[in-house]
Enzyme design. Structure first.
Site, PDB file in Angstrom:
ATOM      1  N   LEU A  92       1.289  -1.276  -0.015  1.00 14.11           N
ATOM      2  CA  LEU A  92       0.057   0.085   0.224  1.00 14.11           C
ATOM      3  C   LEU A  92       1.061   1.539  -0.200  1.00 14.11           C
ATOM      4  O   LEU A  92       0.757   2.579  -0.515  1.00 14.11           O
ATOM      5  CB  LEU A  92      -1.239   0.140   0.792  1.00 14.11           C
ATOM      6  CG  LEU A  92      -1.553  -1.026   1.527  1.00 14.11           C
ATOM      7  CD1 LEU A  92      -2.939  -0.902   2.941  1.00 14.11           C
ATOM      8  CD2 LEU A  92      -2.688  -1.553   0.242  1.00 14.11           C
ATOM      9  N   ASP A 125      14.339   2.000  10.498  1.00 14.61           N
ATOM     10  CA  ASP A 125      13.248   0.702  11.538  1.00 14.61           C
ATOM     11  C   ASP A 125      12.591   0.963  12.443  1.00 14.61           C
ATOM     12  O   ASP A 125      13.191   1.922  13.422  1.00 14.61           O
ATOM     13  CB  ASP A 125      14.934   0.083  11.960  1.00 14.61           C
ATOM     14  CG  ASP A 125      14.157  -1.475  12.947  1.00 14.61           C
ATOM     15  OD1 ASP A 125      12.787  -1.332  12.632  1.00 14.61           O
ATOM     16  OD2 ASP A 125      14.439  -2.310  13.398  1.00 14.61           O
ATOM     17  N   CYS A 155       2.124   3.923   5.953  1.00 14.70           N
ATOM     18  CA  CYS A 155       1.754   2.778   5.329  1.00 14.70           C
ATOM     19  C   CYS A 155       2.733   1.672   6.329  1.00 14.70           C
ATOM     20  O   CYS A 155       2.077   0.218   5.840  1.00 14.70           O
ATOM     21  CB  CYS A 155       1.644   2.781   4.353  1.00 14.70           C
ATOM     22  SG  CYS A 155       0.516   3.802   3.353  1.00 14.70           S
ATOM     23  N   TYR A 193      -2.683  -8.167  16.406  1.00 13.63           N
ATOM     24  CA  TYR A 193      -2.929  -7.664  15.218  1.00 13.63           C
ATOM     25  C   TYR A 193      -4.072  -6.303  15.392  1.00 13.63           C
ATOM     26  O   TYR A 193      -4.046  -5.139  14.803  1.00 13.63           O
ATOM     27  CB  TYR A 193      -2.856  -8.259  13.737  1.00 13.63           C
ATOM     28  CG  TYR A 193      -3.126  -7.515  12.474  1.00 13.63           C
ATOM     29  CD1 TYR A 193      -1.880  -6.922  11.920  1.00 13.63           C
ATOM     30  CD2 TYR A 193      -4.458  -7.924  12.514  1.00 13.63           C
ATOM     31  CE1 TYR A 193      -2.431  -5.826  11.405  1.00 13.63           C
ATOM     32  CE2 TYR A 193      -4.313  -7.158  10.767  1.00 13.63           C
ATOM     33  CZ  TYR A 193      -3.248  -6.406  10.362  1.00 13.63           C
ATOM     34  OH  TYR A 193      -4.025  -4.999   8.980  1.00 13.63           O
TER      35      TYR A 193
HETATM   36  N1  LIG Z   1      -2.889  -6.165   3.056  1.00 14.12           N
HETATM   37  C1  LIG Z   1      -3.895  -5.995   3.830  1.00 14.12           C
HETATM   38  O1  LIG Z   1      -4.786  -6.855   3.352  1.00 14.12           O
HETATM   39  C2  LIG Z   1      -4.744  -4.752   4.556  1.00 14.12           C
HETATM   40  C3  LIG Z   1      -5.144  -4.339   4.948  1.00 14.12           C
HETATM   41  C4  LIG Z   1      -5.450  -3.701   6.003  1.00 14.12           C
HETATM   42  C5  LIG Z   1      -4.133  -3.513   6.724  1.00 14.12           C
HETATM   43  N2  LIG Z   1      -3.329  -3.251   6.299  1.00 14.12           N
HETATM   44  C6  LIG Z   1      -2.622  -3.102   6.870  1.00 14.12           C
HETATM   45  O2  LIG Z   1      -1.686  -1.517   5.871  1.00 14.12           O
HETATM   46  C7  LIG Z   1      -0.422  -1.511   6.073  1.00 14.12           C
HETATM   47  C8  LIG Z   1       0.702  -1.686   4.881  1.00 14.12           C
HETATM   48  O3  LIG Z   1       0.136  -3.197   4.789  1.00 14.12           O
HETATM   49  P1  LIG Z   1       1.069  -4.188   2.702  1.00 14.12           P
HETATM   50  O4  LIG Z   1      -0.196  -5.219   2.898  1.00 14.12           O
HETATM   51  O5  LIG Z   1       1.424  -3.080   2.194  1.00 14.12           O
HETATM   52  O6  LIG Z   1       2.115  -4.987   3.393  1.00 14.12           O
HETATM   53  P2  LIG Z   1       3.141  -4.734   3.325  1.00 14.12           P
HETATM   54  O7  LIG Z   1       3.601  -4.820   1.207  1.00 14.12           O
HETATM   55  O8  LIG Z   1       3.740  -6.312   3.928  1.00 14.12           O
HETATM   56  O9  LIG Z   1       4.341  -3.730   3.570  1.00 14.12           O
HETATM   57  C9  LIG Z   1       4.948  -3.385   5.123  1.00 14.12           C
HETATM   58  C10 LIG Z   1       5.522  -1.884   4.984  1.00 14.12           C
HETATM   59  O10 LIG Z   1       5.174  -1.892   6.529  1.00 14.12           O
HETATM   60  C11 LIG Z   1       7.080  -1.589   6.157  1.00 14.12           C
HETATM   61  N3  LIG Z   1       7.878  -2.037   7.639  1.00 14.12           N
HETATM   62  C12 LIG Z   1       7.503  -3.392   8.886  1.00 14.12           C
HETATM   63  N4  LIG Z   1       8.080  -3.228   9.352  1.00 14.12           N
HETATM   64  C13 LIG Z   1       8.854  -1.769   9.964  1.00 14.12           C
HETATM   65  C14 LIG Z   1       9.689  -1.126  10.607  1.00 14.12           C
HETATM   66  N5  LIG Z   1      10.349  -1.915  11.810  1.00 14.12           N
HETATM   67  N6  LIG Z   1      10.402   0.231   9.608  1.00 14.12           N
HETATM   68  C15 LIG Z   1      10.259   1.094   9.138  1.00 14.12           C
HETATM   69  N7  LIG Z   1       9.574  -0.163   7.783  1.00 14.12           N
HETATM   70  C16 LIG Z   1       8.453  -1.388   8.059  1.00 14.12           C
HETATM   71  C17 LIG Z   1       7.507  -2.633   5.219  1.00 14.12           C
HETATM   72  O11 LIG Z   1       8.994  -2.126   4.862  1.00 14.12           O
HETATM   73  P3  LIG Z   1      10.526  -2.734   5.395  1.00 14.12           P
HETATM   74  O12 LIG Z   1      10.169  -4.494   5.325  1.00 14.12           O
HETATM   75  O13 LIG Z   1      11.014  -2.008   3.671  1.00 14.12           O
HETATM   76  O14 LIG Z   1      11.103  -2.399   6.427  1.00 14.12           O
HETATM   77  C18 LIG Z   1       7.174  -2.141   4.185  1.00 14.12           C
HETATM   78  O15 LIG Z   1       6.703  -0.887   3.421  1.00 14.12           O
HETATM   79  C19 LIG Z   1      -0.181  -2.119   7.024  1.00 14.12           C
HETATM   80  O16 LIG Z   1      -0.169  -1.831   8.139  1.00 14.12           O
HETATM   81  C20 LIG Z   1      -1.009  -3.375   7.462  1.00 14.12           C
HETATM   82  O17 LIG Z   1      -1.898  -3.778   8.424  1.00 14.12           O
HETATM   83  C21 LIG Z   1      -3.327  -4.547   5.239  1.00 14.12           C
END
Ligand SMILES: NC(=O)c1ccc[n+]([C@@H]2O[C@H](COP(=O)([O-])OP(=O)(O)OC[C@H]3O[C@@H](n4cnc5c(N)ncnc54)[C@H](OP(=O)(O)O)[C@@H]3O)[C@@H](O)[C@H]2O)c1
Length: 249
Positions: A23, A66, A92, A157
Site C-alpha cells: 500500500l 527501522d 503505511c 494485530y
Molecule cells: N494487505 C492487507 O490486506 C491489509 C489490510 C488492512 C490493513 N493493512 C495494513 O496496511 C499497511 C501496509 O501493509 P501492506 O499490505 O502494504 O504490507 P507490506 O507490503 O508487507 O508492507 C509493509 C510495509 O511496512 C514496512 N515495515 C514493516 N516493519 C517495519 C519497520 N520495523 N520499520 C519500518 N518499516 C517497516 C515494510 O518495509 P520494510 O520491510 O522495507 O521495512 C513495508 O514497506 C499495514 O499497516 C497493514 O497492517 C493491510
C-alpha cells in the site's frame, strides 16, 4: 476538464512510511503522479530504490529507518524536513502477522504494538513540531477492519489497529488549531505481500466471502489515502473511514 477542480497534491511534501512495498509503494506512486514531492521511508533499501524509480516528477528521496526503534524517529524526521516541512504523512508501515493465543508471546505483542501504533504516535509527535509540518497538513494512519471485526489468531494485530483508531479523535482535536487533520483508514483485504502471508497461514477465505466487492488492489488503497492527503477531504478529520469492499456492512 477545468484543472483547478482536479484532485491534486501539487508541490506538497508527503512522507510515506512502508513505501518499500504494498500500500505504501502504491500510495507513493499515485502521490507523485498527483504532483507531490515524496519522501519514502522503510528498512529495505533496494525496494525503496525500486519505488523511487517508479515515481514521476522530481525532488523525491528515500530514508532508511527501522520504526521499531522509536528513538530513531525524531532525528529522521529532522533530516527529512531539513529540505522543507511536511504537508502530509501517510503511515503505511505495519506488521500483519497472525498468531494463535498460545503463540502470542510478549516480544511478538511488543513489536506489533510498537511498529503499528507506537511509531505512528512518535511520527506525529516529532512532525508536529512547528517547523517540521505546515499548518493545514494532513496525516493518515493505516488501520484495518480487524480492529472492529478481528478473526481467530488476530488478537495482537487487531488490538494494535484498534489503538490507531483510538488515537485519532483526541489527537485530531489537539492538532486542529493549526488546521492539521488526522484520520485513519480501516482497510479490508488488499492484494499485497501481507495478504499472501495471511493466506499461507490459512486466512483469507472466510473474510473474503464477507468482502463482497472482492479483494482490493494496492491502487484502491492509494486513491483513498491520496484523497485524505488532499484538500478534497478538507472537512474530514478525527475519523476512521472504512475502505473494505463492504466487509463491515
Ligand atoms: N494487505 C492487507 O490486506 C491489509 C489490510 C488492512 C490493513 N493493512 C495494513 O496496511 C499497511 C501496509 O501493509 P501492506 O499490505 O502494504 O504490507 P507490506 O507490503 O508487507 O508492507 C509493509 C510495509 O511496512 C514496512 N515495515 C514493516 N516493519 C517495519 C519497520 N520495523 N520499520 C519500518 N518499516 C517497516 C515494510 O518495509 P520494510 O520491510 O522495507 O521495512 C513495508 O514497506 C499495514 O499497516 C497493514 O497492517 C493491510
Amino acid at each position: 476538464m477545468n484543472k483547478d477542480y482536479a484532485l491534486n497534491l501539487d508541490k506538497r511534501h508527503i512522507l510515506i512510511t512502508g513505501a518499500s512495498s504494498g500500500l505504501g509503494r502504491a500510495t507513493a506512486v499515485l502521490a507523485a503522479r498527483l504532483g507531490a514531492r515524496v519522501s519514502l521511508l522503510a528498512r529495505r533499501e533496494n525496494e525503496l530504490r525500486e519505488t523511487l524509480n517508479a515515481l514521476e516528477g522530481e525532488g523525491h528521496s528515500y530514508w532508511l529507518c527501522d520504526l521499531s526503534r522509536l528513538e530513531d524517529i525524531e532525528p529522521r524526521i529532522r533530516e527529512i524536513t531539513a529540505a522543507g516541512p511536511l504537508d502530509g504523512l501517510a503511515h503505511c508501515a505495519g506488521i500483519g502477522r497472525n498468531r494463535p493465543l498460545a503463540m502470542t508471546r510478549p516480544d511478538f505483542v511488543r513489536n506489533l504494538m510498537i511498529v503499528n501504533f507506537g511509531s505512528f504516535v512518535e511520527l506525529i509527535r516529532s512532525s508536529a513540531k512547528k517547523k517540521h509540518i505546515n499548518d493545514g497538513a494532513s496525516i493518515v494512519g493505516v488501520s484495518s477492519v480487524a480492529a472492529l471485526k478481528g478473526d481467530k489468531s488476530q488478537g495482537a494485530y487487531a488490538a494494535s489497529k484498534a489503538a490507531v483508531n483510538g488515537l485519532v479523535p483526541p489527537l485530531a482535536k489537539e492538532l486542529a488549531p493549526r488546521g492539521i487533520r488526522l484520520n485513519a483508514v480501516a482497510f479490508g483485504m488488499m492484494k499485497t505481500e501481507m495478504y499472501r502471508i495471511f493466506q499461507d497461514g490459512g486466512g483469507g477465505g472466510e473474510e473474503l466471502r464477507g468482502q463482497y466487492l472482492g479483494l482490493g488492489d494496492p491502487e484502491d488503497a492509494a486513491k483513498v489515502l491520496c484523497f485524505l492527503l488532499s484538500d478534497y477531504s478538507r472537512f474530514i478529520t478525527g475519523t476512521v473511514i472504512a475502505a473494505d469492499g463492504g466487509y463491515l456492512s
